[in-house]
Motif scaffolding. Structure first.
Motif, short mmCIF file in Angstrom:
data_model
loop_
_atom_site.label_atom_id
_atom_site.label_comp_id
_atom_site.label_asym_id
_atom_site.label_seq_id
_atom_site.Cartn_x
_atom_site.Cartn_y
_atom_site.Cartn_z
N ASP A 56 -39.48 -31.99 25.21
CA ASP A 56 -39.72 -31.55 23.82
C ASP A 56 -39.28 -30.10 23.63
O ASP A 56 -38.71 -29.74 22.59
CB ASP A 56 -41.20 -31.70 23.47
CG ASP A 56 -41.63 -33.15 23.39
OD1 ASP A 56 -40.75 -34.02 23.26
OD2 ASP A 56 -42.84 -33.42 23.45
N SER A 68 -36.28 -28.91 21.06
CA SER A 68 -36.56 -28.00 19.95
C SER A 68 -35.65 -26.78 20.00
O SER A 68 -35.36 -26.16 18.97
CB SER A 68 -38.02 -27.57 19.97
OG SER A 68 -38.31 -26.80 21.12
N ARG A 96 -30.58 -29.82 16.93
CA ARG A 96 -31.01 -29.78 15.53
C ARG A 96 -30.46 -31.02 14.83
O ARG A 96 -29.41 -31.57 15.20
CB ARG A 96 -30.51 -28.51 14.84
CG ARG A 96 -29.01 -28.43 14.61
CD ARG A 96 -28.63 -27.13 13.92
NE ARG A 96 -27.19 -27.00 13.77
CZ ARG A 96 -26.50 -27.46 12.73
NH1 ARG A 96 -27.13 -28.08 11.74
NH2 ARG A 96 -25.18 -27.30 12.67
#
Length: 314
Positions: free
Chosen positions: A156, A160, A164
């Motif tokens: 994760d 992030s 995108r």
């Protein structure tokens, strides 16, 4: 006179016989109809007694059968209950149990980190000129790829930072790539507990200085995965924050080709062109007292994204 006496005796005999016959005629005789009625009543009584006995016997048999059925039902219920208990116990016994993994060797630790690097670059380097990600059509697909070699929190975190999504299209965010271990160099493996290990390596570079990289590896119940990475700059004067674009380009090519700093292969930036560094990879060859360079390849490094591409095989 004699004749009269004889006659008198004969008359007495006759009278005596008549009296006997009359007495016999007056004896009462049984009435046939009375005998028939009595016989029928007797038969009816016997039939009633027989029917009552049959009814009682049937009722007794019914009660016996009902009792046997109840006993059978109870037995079946008991057997079913016992069977269910056995099934539950069997199910509990067959539930998979997580085994404590064996001690992690240096070779196994390196293999885990190499797999982590592969999963990362399979996504990050799989882009077109606009940094649009190819072959992965959803965030879930990228996460599945990352999760083959890293924990969910680390996957994760990387998604992030590097990924995108815009109008349903996935792009790589321009940024320098993480620092990876050199598989050809030794590492230190420290056991924290049964399911946690620290794998560390110190990397030295003439331009970047010395950096200690520590990987936290955990066992997720199925396999070893990377859970966390920490970098410690040992030479503050050459920290990554002060690295030039050329230095970062050199490190990117070294990581891309798995070239260690102790290797005889040289990696240098030759020049810049169209927003990219052209990096020369070569070896110095000594022959009869003379030396010359043997080119191993030319690579472009995008100044914005840090993406490495082979100039000869773009």
């Amino acid at each position: 006179m004699k004749t009269m006496w004889v006659a008198g005796i004969a008359l007495m005999i006759v009278l005596t016989g008549c009296t006997s016959d009359a007495s016999q005629e007056e004896d009462p005789k049984e009435d046939p109809s009375t005998n028939v009625e009595d016989t029928e009543k007797s038969k009816e009584s016997e039939n009633v007694d027989t029917q009552e006995e049959k009814d009682q016997e049937k009722e007794s048999n019914d009660q016996k059968e009902e009792s046997e059925e109840q006993t059978s039902d109870k037995k079946d219920d008991s057997q079913k209950s016992e069977s269910d208990n056995n099934k539950e116990q069997s199910t509990e016994n067959t539930k998979p149990t997580k085994q404590i993994p064996a001690d992690l060797t240096e070779q196994e630790a390196k293999a885990v980190v190499v797999e982590y690097k592969r999963a990362f670059f399979d996504v990050i380097n799989n882009t077109d000129d606009q940094l649009k990600i190819q072959d992965y059509t959803s965030l879930q697909a990228i996460e599945r790829e990352f999760r083959t070699a890293m924990s969910e929190p680390l996957a994760d975190e990387l998604m992030s930072y590097y990924i995108r999504q815009e109008n349903g299209t996935l792009y790589v965010v321009p940024s320098s790539s993480p620092t990876f271990l050199e598989a050809s160099q030794p590492v230190t493996v420290e056991r924290i507990d049964d399911r946690t290990y620290h794998v560390a390596q110190t990397r030295s570079d003439d331009m970047a200085g010395s950096t200690k990289i520590t990987y936290k590896l955990i066992h997720d119940g199925t396999q070893w995965v990377v859970d966390e990475i920490k970098n410690k700059q040992l030479n503050q004067e050459a920290s990554s924050a002060n690295q030039t674009g050329e230095q970062q380009a050199v490190l990117a090519v070294r990581d891309y080709l798995n070239i260690s700093s102790s290797d005889s292969v040289k990696v240098e930036v030759d020049h810049e062109e169209s927003g990219k560094y052209l990096v020369h990879v070569y070896e110095l060859v000594e022959q009869e007292g003379n030396s010359h360079t043997a080119t191993k390849g030319w690579y472009y490094v995008d100044q914005k994204t840090g993406k490495v591409t082979d100039m000869m095989n773009p």
